[in-house]
Design a protein around this motif. Structure first.
Motif, PDB file in Angstrom:
ATOM      1  N   ILE A 103      -1.326  -2.276  -9.310  1.00  0.00           N
ATOM      2  CA  ILE A 103      -0.137  -2.596  -8.512  1.00  0.00           C
ATOM      3  C   ILE A 103       0.244  -1.409  -7.630  1.00  0.00           C
ATOM      4  N   ARG A 104       0.133  -0.211  -8.191  1.00  0.00           N
ATOM      5  CA  ARG A 104       0.445   0.993  -7.413  1.00  0.00           C
ATOM      6  C   ARG A 104      -0.511   1.151  -6.239  1.00  0.00           C
ATOM      7  N   VAL A 105      -1.785   0.877  -6.478  1.00  0.00           N
ATOM      8  CA  VAL A 105      -2.789   0.953  -5.415  1.00  0.00           C
ATOM      9  C   VAL A 105      -2.444  -0.007  -4.287  1.00  0.00           C
ATOM     10  N   GLN A 106      -2.115  -1.240  -4.639  1.00  0.00           N
ATOM     11  CA  GLN A 106      -1.793  -2.231  -3.615  1.00  0.00           C
ATOM     12  C   GLN A 106      -0.532  -1.849  -2.865  1.00  0.00           C
ATOM     13  N   ASN A 107       0.480  -1.336  -3.576  1.00  0.00           N
ATOM     14  CA  ASN A 107       1.704  -0.899  -2.911  1.00  0.00           C
ATOM     15  C   ASN A 107       1.410   0.205  -1.895  1.00  0.00           C
ATOM     16  N   GLN A 108       0.574   1.166  -2.292  1.00  0.00           N
ATOM     17  CA  GLN A 108       0.222   2.271  -1.393  1.00  0.00           C
ATOM     18  C   GLN A 108      -0.590   1.778  -0.205  1.00  0.00           C
ATOM     19  N   TYR A 109      -1.627   1.017  -0.502  1.00  0.00           N
ATOM     20  CA  TYR A 109      -2.546   0.579   0.551  1.00  0.00           C
ATOM     21  C   TYR A 109      -1.840  -0.293   1.588  1.00  0.00           C
ATOM     22  N   TYR A 110      -1.119  -1.319   1.120  1.00  0.00           N
ATOM     23  CA  TYR A 110      -0.516  -2.250   2.072  1.00  0.00           C
ATOM     24  C   TYR A 110       0.639  -1.629   2.848  1.00  0.00           C
ATOM     25  N   SER A 111       1.234  -0.560   2.309  1.00  0.00           N
ATOM     26  CA  SER A 111       2.299   0.118   3.044  1.00  0.00           C
ATOM     27  C   SER A 111       1.741   0.940   4.203  1.00  0.00           C
ATOM     28  N   LEU A 112       0.407   1.172   4.187  1.00  0.00           N
ATOM     29  CA  LEU A 112      -0.225   1.985   5.230  1.00  0.00           C
ATOM     30  C   LEU A 112      -0.845   1.153   6.345  1.00  0.00           C
ATOM     31  N   ARG A 113      -0.725  -0.161   6.271  1.00  0.00           N
ATOM     32  CA  ARG A 113      -1.358  -1.004   7.290  1.00  0.00           C
ATOM     33  C   ARG A 113      -0.403  -2.060   7.815  1.00  0.00           C
ATOM     34  N   ASN A 114      -0.670  -2.525   9.014  1.00  0.00           N
ATOM     35  CA  ASN A 114       0.064  -3.634   9.604  1.00  0.00           C
ATOM     36  C   ASN A 114      -0.860  -4.837   9.650  1.00  0.00           C
ATOM     37  N   LEU A 115      -0.333  -6.001   9.363  1.00  0.00           N
ATOM     38  CA  LEU A 115      -1.138  -7.215   9.370  1.00  0.00           C
ATOM     39  C   LEU A 115      -1.074  -7.885  10.745  1.00  0.00           C
ATOM     40  N   ASN A 116      -2.233  -8.028  11.366  1.00  0.00           N
ATOM     41  CA  ASN A 116      -2.329  -8.682  12.656  1.00  0.00           C
ATOM     42  C   ASN A 116      -3.284  -9.866  12.582  1.00  0.00           C
ATOM     43  N   VAL A 117      -3.283 -10.683  13.605  1.00  0.00           N
ATOM     44  CA  VAL A 117      -4.210 -11.818  13.663  1.00  0.00           C
ATOM     45  C   VAL A 117      -5.636 -11.295  13.520  1.00  0.00           C
ATOM     46  N   GLY A 118      -6.402 -11.923  12.637  1.00  0.00           N
ATOM     47  CA  GLY A 118      -7.774 -11.492  12.378  1.00  0.00           C
ATOM     48  C   GLY A 118      -7.910 -10.640  11.140  1.00  0.00           C
ATOM     49  N   ASP A 119      -6.804 -10.078  10.661  1.00  0.00           N
ATOM     50  CA  ASP A 119      -6.850  -9.238   9.461  1.00  0.00           C
ATOM     51  C   ASP A 119      -6.928 -10.079   8.203  1.00  0.00           C
ATOM     52  N   GLN A 120      -7.535  -9.502   7.171  1.00  0.00           N
ATOM     53  CA  GLN A 120      -7.594 -10.168   5.879  1.00  0.00           C
ATOM     54  C   GLN A 120      -6.301  -9.866   5.137  1.00  0.00           C
ATOM     55  N   VAL A 121      -5.690 -10.895   4.582  1.00  0.00           N
ATOM     56  CA  VAL A 121      -4.386 -10.732   3.944  1.00  0.00           C
ATOM     57  C   VAL A 121      -4.530 -10.323   2.484  1.00  0.00           C
ATOM     58  N   PRO A 122      -3.476  -9.742   1.902  1.00  0.00           N
ATOM     59  CA  PRO A 122      -3.504  -9.379   0.493  1.00  0.00           C
ATOM     60  C   PRO A 122      -3.669 -10.600  -0.412  1.00  0.00           C
ATOM     61  N   ASP A 123      -4.491 -10.460  -1.422  1.00  0.00           N
ATOM     62  CA  ASP A 123      -4.634 -11.502  -2.429  1.00  0.00           C
ATOM     63  C   ASP A 123      -3.461 -11.400  -3.398  1.00  0.00           C
ATOM     64  N   PHE A 124      -3.196 -12.455  -4.125  1.00  0.00           N
ATOM     65  CA  PHE A 124      -2.136 -12.422  -5.139  1.00  0.00           C
ATOM     66  C   PHE A 124      -2.366 -13.531  -6.152  1.00  0.00           C
ATOM     67  N   THR A 125      -1.789 -13.357  -7.310  1.00  0.00           N
ATOM     68  CA  THR A 125      -1.807 -14.383  -8.345  1.00  0.00           C
ATOM     69  C   THR A 125      -0.382 -14.564  -8.833  1.00  0.00           C
ATOM     70  N   MET A 126       0.137 -15.789  -8.737  1.00  0.00           N
ATOM     71  CA  MET A 126       1.506 -16.090  -9.157  1.00  0.00           C
ATOM     72  C   MET A 126       1.534 -17.418  -9.882  1.00  0.00           C
ATOM     73  N   ASN A 127       2.673 -17.697 -10.493  1.00  0.00           N
ATOM     74  CA  ASN A 127       2.817 -18.919 -11.277  1.00  0.00           C
ATOM     75  C   ASN A 127       3.580 -20.006 -10.542  1.00  0.00           C
ATOM     76  N   THR A 128       3.208 -21.255 -10.846  1.00  0.00           N
ATOM     77  CA  THR A 128       3.948 -22.421 -10.370  1.00  0.00           C
ATOM     78  C   THR A 128       5.212 -22.560 -11.225  1.00  0.00           C
ATOM     79  N   PRO A 129       6.131 -23.436 -10.861  1.00  0.00           N
ATOM     80  CA  PRO A 129       7.342 -23.605 -11.675  1.00  0.00           C
ATOM     81  C   PRO A 129       7.063 -23.952 -13.141  1.00  0.00           C
TER      82      PRO A 129
END
Length: 256
Positions: A103-129
């Motif tokens: 989680i710390r790695v992702q927080n650091q990495y994604y804070s250093l980049r801007n997401l633009n068209v063509g970029d690969q977005v962050p993956d995630f795993t979350m729960n349904t209701p």
């Protein structure tokens, strides 16, 4: 007697340290030693052996890769290895990504980049209701495009966009298109109530952490609603979609 006990304890500590060091790969130990010895860290970018070791460990996308990225994230991301980290994060097991270091790695990495068209977005795993775990990149597989909708029950403008998403969902569901919504709610009951009231019965997920951390920052959001159109490889086709533009862009991608 006290000296003997001290020596035994010291030897025990050294043995533990040695064992922990042995767990590291040769490349990771060389990275650590070279980085520590360098007087000017920027000069390491010209050290081919050092950069090769970094690339090798990062590409493994395992626990050690996460540890190395965590330790040297700023150096790595300012030394031409941003894409290597992005690729590692897409391959990294959920067990690693959801760990404290991951989680710390992702927080650091994604804070250093801007997401633009063509970029690969962050993956995630979350729960349904109802508690079912959904991994985003698994959800994308086999699809031509997916609407990724960020919202919250307390966001009136978000809920005004729901009918536009609903129309596209009803028209193309069951094909190579789908919708997934991520809520920034913090209370489960408020989240579920809004879904039921709006009838937005497509895939809905949340970690109930609000906007203070996690995806809100990873996706560089400045507010919601935030609606993206993502391709099957996790890359941004369109962002900041609203109203009739949602259907227009989906139709364009699907050629229908």
């Amino acid at each position: 007697m006290k000296k003997i006990i001290f020596i035994i304890l010291l030897l025990g500590t050294l043995t533990v340290s040695a064992k922990e060091d042995l767990k590291k790969s040769k490349q990771a130990r060389e990275i650590e030693n070279t980085y520590a010895a360098a007087q000017k860290k920027a000069d390491l970018r010209k050290n081919k052996a050092f950069m090769k070791n970094l690339s090798y460990v990062i590409a493994r996308a395992d626990d050690e890769a996460a540890d190395v990225i965590d330790r040297y994230c700023v150096f790595i991301c300012t030394s031409g290895l941003m894409q290597a980290v992005a690729e590692a994060l897409t391959k990294m097991p959920d067990r690693v990504k959801q760990s404290e270091i991951g989680i710390r790695v992702q927080n650091q990495y994604y804070s250093l980049r801007n997401l633009n068209v063509g970029d690969q977005v962050p993956d995630f795993t979350m729960n349904t209701p109802d508690g079912k775990s959904v991994n985003f990149y698994t959800f994308l597989k086999g699809k031509k495009c997916v609407i990724l909708d960020f919202w919250a029950s307390w966001c009136g403008w978000c809920r005004k966009e729901s009918p536009f998403v609903q129309k596209v969902y009803d028209q193309y569901k069951g094909t190579d298109f789908d919708v997934i919504s991520v809520s920034f709610d913090t209370k489960h009951k408020d989240w579920v109530k809004a879904i039921e009231e709006d009838g937005t019965m497509w895939t809905q997920v949340s970690d109930l952490r609000g906007t203070d951390e996690g995806l809100y920052k990873w996706y560089n959001l400045n507010g919601i609603p935030a609606i993206f159109l993502i391709d099957g490889e996790g890359r941004i086709l369109y962002k900041k979609l609203r109203g009739l533009a949602i259907e227009e862009k989906v139709k364009m991608v699907l050629n229908r």
